[in-house]
Write an enzyme that holds these catalytic residues in place. Sequence first.
Site, PDB file in Angstrom:
ATOM      1  N   PRO A 180     115.767  80.113  47.450  1.00  0.00           N
ATOM      2  CA  PRO A 180     115.510  80.687  48.780  1.00  0.00           C
ATOM      3  C   PRO A 180     114.016  80.805  49.107  1.00  0.00           C
ATOM      4  O   PRO A 180     113.631  80.806  50.279  1.00  0.00           O
ATOM      5  CB  PRO A 180     116.166  82.067  48.730  1.00  0.00           C
ATOM      6  CG  PRO A 180     116.692  82.259  47.364  1.00  0.00           C
ATOM      7  CD  PRO A 180     116.451  81.037  46.536  1.00  0.00           C
ATOM      8  N   LYS A 218     111.730  78.560  48.588  1.00  0.00           N
ATOM      9  CA  LYS A 218     111.320  77.303  49.225  1.00  0.00           C
ATOM     10  C   LYS A 218     111.763  77.276  50.690  1.00  0.00           C
ATOM     11  O   LYS A 218     111.045  76.800  51.559  1.00  0.00           O
ATOM     12  CB  LYS A 218     111.959  76.119  48.505  1.00  0.00           C
ATOM     13  CG  LYS A 218     111.430  75.835  47.123  1.00  0.00           C
ATOM     14  CD  LYS A 218     112.140  74.593  46.587  1.00  0.00           C
ATOM     15  CE  LYS A 218     111.670  74.178  45.223  1.00  0.00           C
ATOM     16  NZ  LYS A 218     112.391  72.976  44.745  1.00  0.00           N
ATOM     17  N   ASP A 266     111.267  68.765  45.522  1.00  0.00           N
ATOM     18  CA  ASP A 266     111.101  68.886  44.075  1.00  0.00           C
ATOM     19  C   ASP A 266     109.643  69.214  43.787  1.00  0.00           C
ATOM     20  O   ASP A 266     108.747  68.540  44.299  1.00  0.00           O
ATOM     21  CB  ASP A 266     111.521  67.594  43.366  1.00  0.00           C
ATOM     22  CG  ASP A 266     111.768  67.847  41.884  1.00  0.00           C
ATOM     23  OD1 ASP A 266     112.263  68.934  41.551  1.00  0.00           O
ATOM     24  OD2 ASP A 266     111.456  66.974  41.066  1.00  0.00           O
ATOM     25  N   GLY A 274     108.663  82.089  41.547  1.00  0.00           N
ATOM     26  CA  GLY A 274     108.352  81.187  40.430  1.00  0.00           C
ATOM     27  C   GLY A 274     107.011  81.509  39.780  1.00  0.00           C
ATOM     28  O   GLY A 274     106.715  82.654  39.412  1.00  0.00           O
TER      29      GLY A 274
HETATM   30  P1  ITT Z   1     115.870  73.416  43.440  1.00  0.00           P
HETATM   31  O1  ITT Z   1     115.725  72.336  42.376  1.00  0.00           O
HETATM   32  O2  ITT Z   1     117.284  73.790  43.720  1.00  0.00           O
HETATM   33  O3  ITT Z   1     115.088  73.125  44.687  1.00  0.00           O
HETATM   34  P2  ITT Z   1     114.136  74.943  41.704  1.00  0.00           P
HETATM   35  O4  ITT Z   1     113.520  76.302  41.872  1.00  0.00           O
HETATM   36  O5  ITT Z   1     114.705  74.613  40.347  1.00  0.00           O
HETATM   37  O6  ITT Z   1     115.238  74.787  42.852  1.00  0.00           O
HETATM   38  P3  ITT Z   1     112.176  72.822  41.403  1.00  0.00           P
HETATM   39  O7  ITT Z   1     112.918  72.124  40.336  1.00  0.00           O
HETATM   40  O8  ITT Z   1     111.488  72.012  42.436  1.00  0.00           O
HETATM   41  O9  ITT Z   1     113.101  73.867  42.180  1.00  0.00           O
HETATM   42  O10 ITT Z   1     111.091  73.826  40.860  1.00  0.00           O
HETATM   43  C1  ITT Z   1     110.491  73.683  39.630  1.00  0.00           C
HETATM   44  C2  ITT Z   1     109.960  74.992  39.172  1.00  0.00           C
HETATM   45  O11 ITT Z   1     108.714  75.205  39.793  1.00  0.00           O
HETATM   46  C3  ITT Z   1     110.827  76.205  39.445  1.00  0.00           C
HETATM   47  O12 ITT Z   1     110.748  77.023  38.305  1.00  0.00           O
HETATM   48  C4  ITT Z   1     110.177  76.873  40.638  1.00  0.00           C
HETATM   49  O13 ITT Z   1     110.320  78.271  40.605  1.00  0.00           O
HETATM   50  C5  ITT Z   1     108.725  76.448  40.459  1.00  0.00           C
HETATM   51  N1  ITT Z   1     108.072  76.279  41.748  1.00  0.00           N
HETATM   52  C6  ITT Z   1     108.309  75.320  42.667  1.00  0.00           C
HETATM   53  N2  ITT Z   1     107.548  75.515  43.753  1.00  0.00           N
HETATM   54  C7  ITT Z   1     106.815  76.625  43.510  1.00  0.00           C
HETATM   55  C8  ITT Z   1     105.882  77.350  44.246  1.00  0.00           C
HETATM   56  O14 ITT Z   1     105.544  77.009  45.466  1.00  0.00           O
HETATM   57  N3  ITT Z   1     105.351  78.448  43.686  1.00  0.00           N
HETATM   58  C9  ITT Z   1     105.698  78.835  42.444  1.00  0.00           C
HETATM   59  N4  ITT Z   1     106.584  78.216  41.683  1.00  0.00           N
HETATM   60  C10 ITT Z   1     107.147  77.121  42.210  1.00  0.00           C
END
Ligand code: ITT
Length: 217
Positions: free
Chosen positions: A9, A11, A62, A172
């Site tokens: 959420p 994102k 991603d 994240g």
């Molecule tokens: P989806 O794959 O369902 O989109 P996800 O959170 O697993 O959800 P990603 O694989 O793209 O998405 O994310 C990789 C990791 O990087 C994940 O642990 C995120 O919390 C983190 N991440 C991605 N974008 C971020 C941001 O803008 N700030 C901080 N952490 C981020």
Amino acid sequence: MLRYVTTNPGKVREAESYLREGSVEQLDFDYTEIQAAELGPIAARGAREAYRHAVKPVLVDDAGLFIEELDGFPGPYSSYVEDTLGVEAVWDLASDLENRRAAFRCTLAYCDGEEFAASPDPVDREERVAAAAAGPDGDAGDATDAEPLPVKLFEGYVPGRMVAPRGDGGFGYDPIFEHGEETFAEMDTERKNAVSHRGRALEKFAEWYADRSRDET
Ligand code: ITT
């Protein structure tokens, strides 16, 4: 209406803030994340799978954190590492490093099932070769992979450095990533979007999408 494909959420909040609330809707769809060293093929494959599932225009996001001294770790494994080790453990690892430079990268992959000038995508070639080698009755995965749907990729990057956790916004790895004087978790969504990997990728996407929508009318 554009489907923003993610289970995260955080994102969606950022995409809505950038693209305008009401113009995107979350599609909570857990696409298959293939093993790849780069984000592009993962996002492209995900966009095709999500489009086949939704049969509506989709945008897959991603992203990952790349720590310079650790050869880009956790990179494409960022999600797995956050889930298994946690953000604090990544900071513990980074705190021992002399060089704490890092970057966030984001790849957006758009697919609407229509033709357009797609981005080069190495997975296409491999899938086509595998499907051709297996022949019409071969077991090369989904037969539709033999003719991959066009996908457009948009990339964003932001440099920064690893720091001890600060701030309670964002999601994240935001609390341990500093850009300028602040961590991403200390910025509000608008400020983070103005400099972030996602904001930059969304900017490129929005420009292309506006042209595409104009061409279609
Ligand atoms: P989806 O794959 O369902 O989109 P996800 O959170 O697993 O959800 P990603 O694989 O793209 O998405 O994310 C990789 C990791 O990087 C994940 O642990 C995120 O919390 C983190 N991440 C991605 N974008 C971020 C941001 O803008 N700030 C901080 N952490 C981020």
